[in-house]
Design an enzyme around this catalytic site. Structure first.
Site, mmCIF file in Angstrom:
data_model
loop_
_atom_site.group_PDB
_atom_site.id
_atom_site.type_symbol
_atom_site.label_atom_id
_atom_site.label_comp_id
_atom_site.label_asym_id
_atom_site.label_seq_id
_atom_site.Cartn_x
_atom_site.Cartn_y
_atom_site.Cartn_z
ATOM 1 C CG ASP A 78 3.114 -0.209 3.279
ATOM 2 O OD1 ASP A 78 2.941 0.386 3.090
ATOM 3 O OD2 ASP A 78 2.769 -0.635 3.580
ATOM 4 C CB SER A 79 -0.119 2.525 3.943
ATOM 5 O OG SER A 79 -0.258 1.969 2.829
ATOM 6 C CE1 TYR A 133 -2.025 5.744 5.255
ATOM 7 C CE2 TYR A 133 1.130 5.813 5.024
ATOM 8 C CZ TYR A 133 -0.345 5.688 5.441
ATOM 9 O OH TYR A 133 -0.226 5.779 7.394
ATOM 10 N N GLY A 134 -2.336 6.023 -1.024
ATOM 11 C CA GLY A 134 -1.863 6.637 -2.808
ATOM 12 C C GLY A 134 -2.856 7.852 -3.415
ATOM 13 C CB CYS A 165 4.948 3.396 2.623
ATOM 14 S SG CYS A 165 3.791 3.705 1.344
ATOM 15 C CG ASN A 166 7.059 2.826 -3.896
ATOM 16 O OD1 ASN A 166 7.328 1.592 -3.486
ATOM 17 N ND2 ASN A 166 8.716 2.705 -4.213
ATOM 18 C CB THR A 167 2.740 6.439 -1.491
ATOM 19 O OG1 THR A 167 2.189 5.502 -1.984
ATOM 20 C CG2 THR A 167 1.584 7.364 -1.503
ATOM 21 C CB CYS A 184 2.750 0.190 -5.219
ATOM 22 S SG CYS A 184 2.034 -0.289 -3.662
ATOM 23 C CG HIS A 217 -0.271 -2.615 -0.826
ATOM 24 N ND1 HIS A 217 0.979 -1.677 -0.231
ATOM 25 C CD2 HIS A 217 -1.350 -3.121 0.215
ATOM 26 C CE1 HIS A 217 -0.019 -0.948 1.516
ATOM 27 N NE2 HIS A 217 -1.213 -2.274 0.790
HETATM 28 N N1 DGL Z 1 1.988 0.048 0.358
HETATM 29 C C1 DGL Z 1 2.648 1.767 -0.128
HETATM 30 C C2 DGL Z 1 2.800 1.988 -1.508
HETATM 31 O O1 DGL Z 1 4.409 1.893 -1.242
HETATM 32 C C3 DGL Z 1 1.172 1.110 -0.936
HETATM 33 C C4 DGL Z 1 -0.007 2.615 -1.128
HETATM 34 C C5 DGL Z 1 -1.189 3.442 -0.553
HETATM 35 O O2 DGL Z 1 -1.266 3.080 0.206
HETATM 36 O O3 DGL Z 1 -1.781 3.394 -1.042
HETATM 37 O O4 DGL Z 1 2.899 2.901 -2.006
#
Ligand code: DGL
Length: 277
Positions: A16-17, A48-49, A79-81, A190, A192
């Protein structure tokens, strides 16, 4: 998977980010208590978003390379992003590695909504991704899908401030308009955001609105792929839990605290927890 270990004893890598992927790590640790896990939470480049596609791809490949160098038998992009940006690239560049990606749970929300309006909360980068466009198009003629970016949510979780008055205000600012627009299902797109679930539910209050995340679907998919590739840990195996980050020691400590402070504490303590960077 250049490693002398037997494939079944190798770890599953969870990427994940930052700390959000621990919500997925937790689901996997509970559902598959004999599997060893290495969690990689970038931390340095989070969030990351708001980054460009090229940056997110670069960060994700870097994290995946580090997990593969540790000999991971499977990688979960928690991480979805990162999934939205990188999953096709990863599958084509590492054809021998089983990957599991995350995508907003639109289907269960679309199938269960009573109001006919479903809200999806995610980062801007996820919502504009082809994966989400494709999935939402499948349900667009049956339900109204409204999208919203959880502005500031990732940062609140990274700072450990999800139960503060500031978090409540940030969540209320995003969630109230969704409920006012008729949504009775709120999809957490997401990883988070599950850490803000309690705060989201406090904003919802007594209203008939359900919060849906992808955690259990992901652990089911991981189990399926382990069996498909013959990679499931032997029955009775003792799991090892390891944590990696690009950020500093303080971040690593907070990452581990968050992981072990969750409901899976018992299982986690049974494992051989080592810290790595
Ligand atoms: N956990 C990441 C997601 O699911 C967070 C995105 C981010 O880092 O902005 O998208």
């Amino acid at each position: 998977m250049a490693n002398s270990q037997q494939p079944k004893t190798m770890s599953i890598g969870v990427f994940d980010s930052g700390m959000g992927g621990l919500s997925v790590w937790q689901e996997i640790a509970i559902a598959l208590p004999e599997e060893s896990l290495i969690f990689f939470g970038d931390g340095l480049n989070c969030p990351y978003g708001s980054k460009s596609r090229e940056q997110v791809l670069g960060y994700t490949v870097n994290g995946v390379e580090k997990l593969l160098a540790e000999g991971c038998k499977m990688i979960v992009i928690a991480c979805n992003t990162a999934t939205a940006v990188a999953i096709d690239y990863l599958r084509s560049h590492y054809p021998d590695v089983p990957f599991v990606g995350l995508e907003p749970a639109v289907k269960p929300a679309a199938l269960s909504t009573k109001s006919g309006t479903v809200a999806v909360l995610a980062t801007a980068r996820s919502l504009e991704g082809e994966l989400f466009q494709h999935t939402s198009a499948l349900y667009a003629d049956k339900v109204n899908i409204i999208k919203a970016v959880g502005e500031g949510f990732v940062e609140l979780v990274e700072r450990g401030e999800e139960n503060t008055p500031q978090a409540f205000e940030a969540v209320r600012g995003v969630v109230e308009p969704l409920i006012a627009a008729g949504a009775d299902r709120i999809v957490l797109g997401c990883t988070h955001y599950p850490f803000l679930r309690q705060t989201i539910e406090r904003v919802i209050g007594e209203r008939d609105v359900e919060v849906i995340d992808s955690g259990s679907a992901v652990s089911r998919r991981v189990a399926q792929l382990l069996d498909m590739y013959g990679l499931r840990a032997e029955s009775g195996s003792e799991p090892r839990y390891e944590f990696m980050t690009l950020a500093d020691d303080d971040y690593l400590d907070r990452l581990i605290f968050r992981a072990y402070g969750c409901d899976c504490e018992e299982e986690a303590e049974e494992g051989d927890s080592t810290e790595e960077r």
